[in-house]
Design a protein around this motif. Structure first.
Motif, mmCIF file in Angstrom:
data_model
loop_
_atom_site.group_PDB
_atom_site.id
_atom_site.type_symbol
_atom_site.label_atom_id
_atom_site.label_comp_id
_atom_site.label_asym_id
_atom_site.label_seq_id
_atom_site.Cartn_x
_atom_site.Cartn_y
_atom_site.Cartn_z
ATOM 1 N N LEU A 107 0.697 -1.041 0.291
ATOM 2 C CA LEU A 107 -0.030 0.125 0.249
ATOM 3 C C LEU A 107 0.855 0.890 -0.313
ATOM 4 C CD1 LEU A 107 -2.999 1.305 0.187
ATOM 5 C CD2 LEU A 107 -3.030 1.103 2.477
ATOM 6 N N THR A 108 2.136 0.832 0.879
ATOM 7 C CA THR A 108 2.542 2.855 1.027
ATOM 8 C C THR A 108 3.330 2.832 -0.280
ATOM 9 O OG1 THR A 108 4.432 1.183 2.077
ATOM 10 C CG2 THR A 108 2.996 2.212 3.714
ATOM 11 N N MET A 109 3.396 0.960 -0.955
ATOM 12 C CA MET A 109 4.119 1.792 -2.538
ATOM 13 C C MET A 109 3.292 2.303 -3.575
ATOM 14 S SD MET A 109 7.488 0.765 -3.475
ATOM 15 C CE MET A 109 7.939 1.870 -4.828
ATOM 16 N N VAL A 110 2.384 2.058 -3.198
ATOM 17 C CA VAL A 110 0.989 2.340 -4.237
ATOM 18 C C VAL A 110 0.926 4.308 -4.503
ATOM 19 C CG1 VAL A 110 -1.224 3.046 -4.651
ATOM 20 C CG2 VAL A 110 -0.086 0.388 -4.319
ATOM 21 N N LEU A 111 1.432 4.378 -2.490
ATOM 22 C CA LEU A 111 1.229 6.132 -2.392
ATOM 23 C C LEU A 111 2.606 6.656 -2.665
ATOM 24 C CD1 LEU A 111 0.126 5.379 0.882
ATOM 25 C CD2 LEU A 111 -1.109 6.333 -0.817
ATOM 26 N N ASN A 123 6.747 13.098 -0.294
ATOM 27 C CA ASN A 123 6.079 12.694 -0.438
ATOM 28 C C ASN A 123 6.552 10.912 -0.900
ATOM 29 O OD1 ASN A 123 4.022 13.069 1.650
ATOM 30 N ND2 ASN A 123 3.842 14.347 0.325
ATOM 31 N N ALA A 124 7.105 11.129 -2.185
ATOM 32 C CA ALA A 124 7.417 9.807 -2.864
ATOM 33 C C ALA A 124 8.660 8.901 -2.088
ATOM 34 C CB ALA A 124 8.126 10.289 -4.190
ATOM 35 N N LYS A 125 9.192 9.975 -1.390
ATOM 36 C CA LYS A 125 11.212 9.204 -0.827
ATOM 37 C C LYS A 125 10.016 8.590 0.746
ATOM 38 C CE LYS A 125 12.987 13.195 -2.111
ATOM 39 N NZ LYS A 125 14.491 13.651 -1.671
ATOM 40 N N ILE A 126 8.917 9.635 1.546
ATOM 41 C CA ILE A 126 8.723 9.458 2.582
ATOM 42 C C ILE A 126 8.210 7.889 2.597
ATOM 43 C CG2 ILE A 126 7.131 9.956 4.650
ATOM 44 C CD1 ILE A 126 7.475 12.491 3.765
ATOM 45 N N TYR A 127 7.222 7.731 1.367
ATOM 46 C CA TYR A 127 6.467 6.746 1.865
ATOM 47 C C TYR A 127 7.657 5.276 1.046
ATOM 48 C CZ TYR A 127 2.101 8.195 1.979
ATOM 49 O OH TYR A 127 0.582 9.533 1.658
ATOM 50 N N LEU A 128 8.315 5.700 0.229
ATOM 51 C CA LEU A 128 9.330 4.808 -0.152
ATOM 52 C C LEU A 128 10.226 4.163 1.042
ATOM 53 C CD1 LEU A 128 11.288 6.288 -2.883
ATOM 54 C CD2 LEU A 128 9.662 4.427 -3.293
ATOM 55 N N SER A 129 10.658 5.646 1.500
ATOM 56 C CA SER A 129 11.152 4.982 3.016
ATOM 57 C C SER A 129 10.319 3.447 4.251
ATOM 58 C CB SER A 129 11.913 6.167 3.932
ATOM 59 O OG SER A 129 11.960 7.107 3.024
ATOM 60 N N VAL A 130 9.307 4.216 4.206
ATOM 61 C CA VAL A 130 8.393 3.378 4.602
ATOM 62 C C VAL A 130 7.902 2.192 4.552
ATOM 63 C CG1 VAL A 130 5.502 3.076 5.879
ATOM 64 C CG2 VAL A 130 6.616 5.728 5.267
ATOM 65 N N ALA A 132 10.588 0.374 2.607
ATOM 66 C CA ALA A 132 11.766 -0.326 2.413
ATOM 67 C C ALA A 132 11.520 -0.271 4.137
ATOM 68 C CB ALA A 132 12.930 0.297 2.929
ATOM 69 N N LEU A 133 11.171 0.323 4.842
ATOM 70 C CA LEU A 133 10.915 -0.460 6.904
ATOM 71 C C LEU A 133 10.266 -1.252 7.022
ATOM 72 C CD1 LEU A 133 12.452 1.766 8.761
ATOM 73 C CD2 LEU A 133 10.462 2.082 9.638
ATOM 74 N N LEU A 134 9.161 -1.599 6.337
ATOM 75 C CA LEU A 134 8.413 -2.190 6.582
ATOM 76 C C LEU A 134 8.518 -3.624 6.170
ATOM 77 C CD1 LEU A 134 4.788 -0.937 5.453
ATOM 78 C CD2 LEU A 134 5.576 -1.330 7.595
ATOM 79 N N GLY A 135 9.657 -3.805 5.027
ATOM 80 C CA GLY A 135 9.954 -4.927 3.881
ATOM 81 C C GLY A 135 11.203 -5.398 4.896
ATOM 82 N N MET A 182 17.221 -2.177 -3.543
ATOM 83 C CA MET A 182 16.401 -1.123 -4.539
ATOM 84 C C MET A 182 15.180 0.250 -4.016
ATOM 85 S SD MET A 182 15.597 -4.019 -7.313
ATOM 86 C CE MET A 182 13.667 -2.740 -8.753
ATOM 87 N N LEU A 183 14.913 -0.534 -3.144
ATOM 88 C CA LEU A 183 14.166 1.068 -2.634
ATOM 89 C C LEU A 183 15.064 2.405 -2.248
ATOM 90 C CD1 LEU A 183 11.282 -1.010 -0.677
ATOM 91 C CD2 LEU A 183 11.425 1.226 -2.517
#
Lengths: 231, 68, 672, 425
Positions: A107-111, A123-130, A132-135, A182-183
């Motif tokens: 979901l965060t990836m979609v965002l 925001n893209a960078k923030i969501y990417l970080s989240v 990666a964190l969840l991963g 990659m993220l």
């Protein structure tokens, strides 16, 4: 799914043959008209992104890879010693939780992709970080799970079941790890404006990969963990 | 996940696999934009998916039909 | 990534990236780009699909000779009873490596050479979709092939047969490192094939010249496209199998340990799910080649083009449903056997369609028998024999008598040598002037052809007899007691087969001599005319050899057989056809050059593909010898990938030595 | 052994023409015509050059092999006819349409109706082949009608053959274990149940039935029936490692009287050699050198205790041939070498169906022993038949050998062993 795919393909085929039979010399410049792109233009014949085509091809190919590993597991899942089988080892609530974490990361990836498409790189960078964190969290969960199994006596070489289980989930784990790398690399490159080509597309590509890793886990979680409860 | 704890007997497997398929295609169609994107992307992916399901199901079934 | 041809005036159609391209000098670390236009560097770091294609071909040719020498040793050993030239151990290595070399290091890469060189030319593109990935494919293949063959010097080659059945491939039964080298080597070359497949599929789908719809594509491109689709989906299956084997051998996993309850048939399924599509991967490119050659020398379009296309695609798809016909004797149940037996017969239909279409292409034509044409006709004849013997073992009960005998060896050599290899040779003679600007000698070519045909029939023809009379394959020796009596016993036919091998070898030697005679420093061979065969397809609408940027201007396509229709006009009335030449090939090319595109933008060479490729064998040696090497290889790979990602596809003018002035970098591309 | 001259005559000449390919362009058509003709008579040719090779797949001597052979003829004939038609059309086109200065032909892209017709035609032919094929597959899979069970177990590189206790085979009351040669009663449908102790092997007696892989961990079955008494040769056909070429087997079919004699002989009590004879010395050599792996039933040690061999402690596959009735067989070491001398071999192998049983039951006599090769074998087995016995590869098998190791026997010991083995009947 495959039904409509076949009818579609046959329909296209008929049209192509018709077009061909009509007149082979006809001056048609609408190349690849059967799937002319959304973007129009003529620098690619389909108006599609090369990279995106390549990514989908790669993911199609990956289906065969994971299919083989899942089949190996399915064949060998019952071949283990009395007390070291799935029923004794699985901790469904725990794995459900880590699975949920991984699904959330989709979901965060979609965002992130949608933010990148709006050119909202912050925001893209923030969501990417989240993401990666969840991963990372999922991966940590998997490593924890592996160590628990190991302590209960399930090594890589213990049984056919253990070898194929660790191979399958290990391959998935490696895919998640590559996704995380990659993220992180993408976040870095976005920050330093070093993405060669289009930012949004780069985010989308990593996104496609990430979602694929996610849907593979949907299958693994169902056929490897949940299915044991039929018995 | 709560499904795991409700005893629905023989329906369990089909329901579980059904949910898996639904979730799988939700992600593919919406998160991965297959539904909105050019059809070609989906077709290329579905060829791989279809082949995988077909060959591996066929291979596993030969182990079932094994008759000496 | 690399959008390689974009006239400057065209707006960015994707409407996305609007930021200017990053400055090369500030972006990718310490290495200046390798922009030399001469010397080894211009080859080693090139991203030009034509140079890559030539290198693919040269390396594949080297492995062809290597595999041929292995075959010669095998045949020498079997020339008489109780052969002593090779020990049992060496013999087993020899036939394993012969098959592996011919399949993975000769036919596949040679087909890749043709695909690399001609797909962009046939579809009117300036290069493939991902030029650096293309270079990566090449170097991964080269290093993988070399890695595989270093096993000869490090304890011996693999000895389990190219099919490497479990559990005979496990450590107790094959204690040397040969099988490890084999597995890892195939993993590496598999990566090359997979990357190449993705690249070429995208190229075909997305890089076609304006007007070239899928059904106006030259047939070779179509067949190569089908092959790449097969590779895309078949490679991951063998990848799984090879990983299981590697984990079994190197890390103690149990996948094929029967003591632990493993089922050895798992390997067979995985191997043949890959292995059967692989057969079509080997022959379809050659089908494509002769489908180009036959029309040219018949002065007639390919008969039933859409049928040939769809039968090619059908072969590709049905090919996925027949793998178990390699396992009729392995203990599948009768139901599975019956299903796979019938499915196997079904695949004979599209194959038959192709043979019918080739014959009808010749029918009513105006045939000239050049060497290329002879090889194409040779393919039809030899492949038909192989196809018919194939039908005899699609019949599962018959197959239980034939499988693992020399009858099968005969069959697949008629299919692979008679199909794939003769087609490749047809392609050599047909496209040699395109690639190297000189025609190979036709008289030497005919010696080449007839000796190869005689040689292959002498070698593989008797194997039908040997096999049906009960000589199994993969035996390092045979004895007189099982050879039968009379003069024409199995001993006689074994000797004939061995003699045939040397006739075949001499035939191939004539090809090498032909190259030498044509290209030796003081050769009197004149440059070839631009259109020596009165050809029909797009790759001939440019100079021979083509310039770096392929076409002076991107061709506009309006017909299948575009080149023919530019040269000839039908002035007949009604049903009567009469063709007059309105332009010569040279004039067509001249016309294109007079209207050249003002700006041509090509990608620049790069070190990274080679560096990344080099990391793979390092890691593979690590798996066999020392884990630290895996880490080292991984580090090289990671560095290469980051270097790659940060390197822009195009070089800056200042990177050239001497620096290129002004706009000229994007004009004539002397830079690449 | 009869040599069918009528069949083998026409073939060689035609065959030679087939392989003689001329190298000038002019002869394209003629050489192709020759090849066309040859391809047409493909099936006939292959039968024509039959030279009584013992493993010929086209000389069925039993019901299952005949079923396969009947199907073969249909398929090969159809393939032959198709080949003749295709090559004739091709040859005609190549000759008729060669460039003789005719104008550029019509640029036709094909005629869909013709195409579809020519697609359906091969499909119909293949349907015609498919129907009898499926029928035969099902018939061959039939095992309910078998009257005798024999187990075969493959290992590197020989077959163990054992007869479990059963009412079948005319009654077996005590298990029989032998190797390399399977003895059956002619006219009896035998169910062969096979497996393997190490890698995959394949059981193949071409004149009786098609091959069947014998896979470790699985039991595969195959039905054998011989029409008449005789010796039917076969060979392992799944690549099984180093000495794959030296792994053979035979099926010996005999009439019911002879088969009963053979069975009785196999379970006879052990007869010790006469004290003081060379054979008696051989017995003690056998006990000290061979009995760890090779079982001889009834053999006792100095304390009169039965000696039980433990091949599982010495050999990777866990088995070694049982030598109790060694000299009743006429091949050894994976049926790769004859126990009968060259002079005596035809007397057994080429005997008529009515006499072959008796000839086989005579076993190997002193005068008929192939002593040279048996001695070579005892002197250095791995030199005669490659086997993994070098220390480097032994490491991978925890020190267990694969196959028979080099025993460093003295010539005297070999003399003794030969004398001892000659009495194992």
């Amino acid at each position: 799914m495959s039904d409509s795919l076949i009818t579609e393909t046959v329909k296209d085929a008929v049209e192509i043959v018709k077009d061909h039979a009509d007149d082979v010399h006809v001056h048609d410049v609408h190349a690849g008209d059967d799937h002319s792109g959304d973007h129009g233009g003529h620098h690619t014949s389909l108006g599609l992104s090369n990279t995106k085509l390549a990514m989908w091809l790669f993911l199609g190919s990956e289906c065969l890879l994971f299919g083989g590993l899942i089949s190996t597991y399915m064949l060998y899942r019952n071949r283990h010693s009395e007390n070291l089988g799935p029923d004794q080892l699985w901790d469904i609530p725990f794995t459900s939780a880590t699975s949920f974490v991984l699904l959330t990361s989709s979901l965060t990836m979609v965002l992130a992709v949608s933010a990148a498409n709006r050119k909202d790189l912050r925001n893209a960078k923030i969501y990417l970080s989240v993401t990666a964190l969840l991963g990372g969290l999922f991966l940590a969960g998997q490593i924890y799970e592996f160590t628990v199994f190991y302590r209960e006596g399930l090594g890589f070489t213990t049984s056919l079941f253990s070898s194929s289980f660790f191979t399958l989930t290990g391959f998935h784990g490696v895919h998640v790890s590559i996704g995380i790398i990659m993220l992180v690399a993408l976040i870095g490159m976005l920050s330093k404006e070093k993405v060669s080509g289009d930012d949004a597309e780069a985010v989308e590509m990593v996104g496609l990969y990430w979602h694929f890793v996610d849907i593979v886990w949907i299958i693994i979680f169902t056929v490897i963990y949940l299915i044991e409860f039929i018995k | 996940m709560a499904v795991s704890y409700i005893d629905i007997g023989p329906l369990f497997l089909p329901v579980l696999l059904g949910l898996m398929v639904v979730k799988f295609f939700m992600v593919v169609l919406y998160f991965m934009h297959i539904k909105f994107d050019n059809k070609l992307f989906g077709r290329l992916f579905y060829i791989g998916l279809g082949l995988a399901v077909f060959v591996y199901a066929a291979a596993l079934s030969t182990f079932q039909f094994f008759a000496g | 990534m690399a959008i390689i041809e974009r006239p400057t005036e065209t707006p960015d159609v994707t409407n996305r990236g609007t930021r200017p391209a990053p400055k090369a000098s500030t972006n990718y670390g310490y290495l200046r780009r390798p922009v030399e236009t001469t010397g080894w560097r211009s080859w080693a770091f090139t991203v030009d699909h034509k140079k890559i294609g030539i290198m693919y071909g040269a390396v594949a040719m080297f492995f062809f000779i290597l595999g041929g020498l292995e075959a010669a040793l095998i045949r020498l050993q079997l020339a008489g009873p109780n052969g002593t030239i090779l020990s049992a151990d060496k013999y087993n290595q020899m036939f394993t490596m012969h098959a592996t070399t011919m399949v993975f290091l000769f036919v596949m890469p040679m087909a890749a050479a043709f695909a690399n060189y001609f797909i962009p030319l046939q579809i009117g593109a300036r290069d493939v979709a991902f030029p650096r990935l293309n270079a990566l494919s090449l170097w991964v293949f080269v290093f993988g092939g070399v890695f595989l063959n270093t096993s000869w010097f490090l304890g011996g080659g693999a000895d389990g047969g190219w099919f490497m059945y479990a559990p005979n491939s496990s450590v107790p039964f094959s204690p040397t490192n040969g099988v490890d080298f084999w597995g890892l080597g195939l993993q590496i070359t598999g990566i090359a094939s997979l990357v190449g497949a993705i690249n070429l599929i995208v190229t075909v789908l997305n890089m076609r010249a304006p007007g070239m719809s899928m059904m106006k594509m030259p047939i070779f491109t179509w067949m190569a496209f089908v092959v790449q689709m097969l590779l895309l989906f078949a490679i991951p299956v063998i990848t799984v199998a090879l990983f299981l084997l590697m984990f079994q051998r190197s890390f103690g996993a149990q996948f094929f340990s029967v003591e632990a309850g493993a089922d050895p048939l798992l390997w067979q399924h995985l191997f043949w799910i890959f292995g059967h599509p692989e057969v079509y991967i080997l022959v379809l490119p050659s089908f494509g080649i002769i489908s180009e050659v036959l029309p040219v020398f018949s002065k007639k379009p390919l008969f039933g083009y859409p049928f040939v296309v769809f039968s090619g695609a059908a072969i590709g798809f049905v090919g996925w449903g027949v793998w178990a016909h390699h396992m009729f004797a392995s203990g599948l149940g009768p139901v599975s056997v019956a299903v796979f037996s019938v499915a196997t017969m079904a695949i004979a239909v599209p194959t038959g369609v192709k043979i019918i279409n080739w014959t009808l292409t010749l029918w009513g034509g105006k045939l000239t028998f050049t060497t290329a044409m002879l090889f194409a006709v040779g393919l039809i004849v030899q492949f038909t024999i192989g196809g018919l013997s194939g039908v005899t073992h699609a019949v599962a009960p018959s197959d239980t008598q034939q499988t693992d005998t020399y009858y099968i060896v005969a069959h697949f050599h008629y299919v692979i040598f008679g199909g794939a290899v003769l087609g490749l040779f047809s392609g050599f003679y047909y496209w040699w002037p395109k690639v190297f600007g000189k025609l190979l000698s036709e008289s030497l070519g005919k010696w080449n052809f007839w000796l190869m045909i005689a040689g292959m029939n002498l070698t593989f023809g008797p194997m039908h007899i040997i096999g049906l009379q009960g000589q199994p394959r993969r035996m390092y020796r045979w004895t007189e007691f099982r050879a039968g009596q009379g003069f024409f016993n199995l001993g006689f036919w074994n000797l004939v087969a061995t003699i045939g091998t040397f006739v075949l070898g001499v035939g191939i030697l004539f090809f090498l001599v032909n190259i030498w005679v044509t290209h030796r420093p003081n050769s009197k061979t004149p440059p070839a005319p631009a259109d020596p065969w009165d050809a029909r397809s797009l790759e001939w609408i440019t100079s021979s050899p083509p310039k770096e940027y392929n076409f002076a201007r991107t061709p506009q396509v309006s017909a299948l057989d575009e080149f023919f229709h530019r040269k000839y006009e039908d002035v007949g009335e009604g049903d009567k056809h009469e063709y007059v030449q309105k332009m010569t090939g040279e004039e067509v090319i001249q016309f294109e050059e007079d209207n050249a595109d003002p700006n041509i933008h090509l990608p620049a060479p790069s070190y990274w593909p080679m560096v990344l490729a080099l990391a793979l064998p390092v890691m593979a040696y690590g798996v066999i010898y020392n884990t630290l090497l895996i880490v080292a290889g991984g580090a090289i790979a990671t560095m290469a990938m980051f270097g790659w990602a940060l390197e822009p596809a195009d070089a800056e003018a200042s990177d050239f030595d001497p620096p290129v002035e002004g706009d000229e970098t994007s004009k004539e591309l002397s830079n690449v | 052994m009869t040599y069918d001259l009528s069949m083998s005559h026409q073939s060689p000449t035609t065959k030679m023409q087939a392989v003689e390919t001329t190298t000038t362009l002019k002869s394209v058509t003629s050489s192709r015509l020759v090849r066309t003709l040859v391809a047409g008579s493909f099936a006939a040719l292959l039968a024509g050059c039959a030279t009584d090779a013992p493993q010929d797949t086209w000389q069925p001597k039993g019901s299952n092999a005949r079923m396969i052979n009947d199907l073969d003829w249909v398929v090969f004939s159809i393939a032959g006819v198709v080949g003749v038609v295709v090559f004739s059309v091709l040859a005609f086109a190549l000759w008729k349409y060669r460039d003789r200065g005719q104008p550029i032909p019509e640029q036709t892209h094909g005629k869909p109706a013709l195409e579809i017709g020519l697609t359906i035609l091969p499909a119909l032919i293949l349907v015609g082949i498919a129907i009898p094929t499926v029928g035969t597959i099902m018939d061959l899979a039939e095992t309910n009608d078998t009257e005798c069970i024999v187990n075969v177990t493959g290992q590197q590189w020989w077959w163990e053959i054992d007869y479990p206790v059963q009412d079948g085979c005319g009654g077996i009351e005590e298990p029989i274990v032998t190797s390399g040669q399977m003895v059956i009663e002619a006219g009896t449908k035998v169910l062969v149940r096979g497996t393997s102790r190490d890698v995959i092997h394949s059981w193949w007696i071409p004149s009786l039935n098609g091959k069947r892989d014998m896979v470790p961990g699985r039991i595969h079955t195959v039905r054998l029936e011989a029409d008449e008494p005789g010796i039917f040769a076969g060979q392992c056909t799944e690549f099984c490692g180093l000495s794959h070429a030296n792994m053979r087997m035979e099926v010996i079919a005999m009439n019911s009287t002879d088969f009963a004699i053979w069975k009785a002989n196999q379970v006879q009590d052990y007869v010790a050699p006469v004290a003081g004879s060379l054979a008696a010395e051989g017995e003690s050599t056998f006990i000290s050198q061979c009995s760890r792996c090779h079982q001889v039933d009834g053999l006792t040690d100095s304390n009169d205790e039965l000696i039980i061999s433990r091949p599982d402690q010495n050999v990777w596959s866990g088995a070694a041939p049982n030598l109790t009735n060694f000299m009743t067989r006429n091949t050894f070491a994976g049926a790769s070498w004859d126990l009968l001398s060259k002079e005596c071999r035809p007397g057994v192998w080429d005997a008529s169906p009515s006499t072959i049983g008796a000839a086989y039951l005579d076993g190997v006599t002193d005068s008929c022993l192939n002593e040279v090769e048996l001695r070579e074998w005892l002197r250095n087995a791995p030199a005669k038949k490659p086997m993994y016995t070098d220390p480097e590869s032994l490491e991978a098998t925890n020190g267990l050998v694969r196959g028979m190791p080099y025993l460093a026997l003295s010539e005297d010991q070999i003399d003794q062993l030969v004398a001892y083995l000659l009495e194992r009947k």
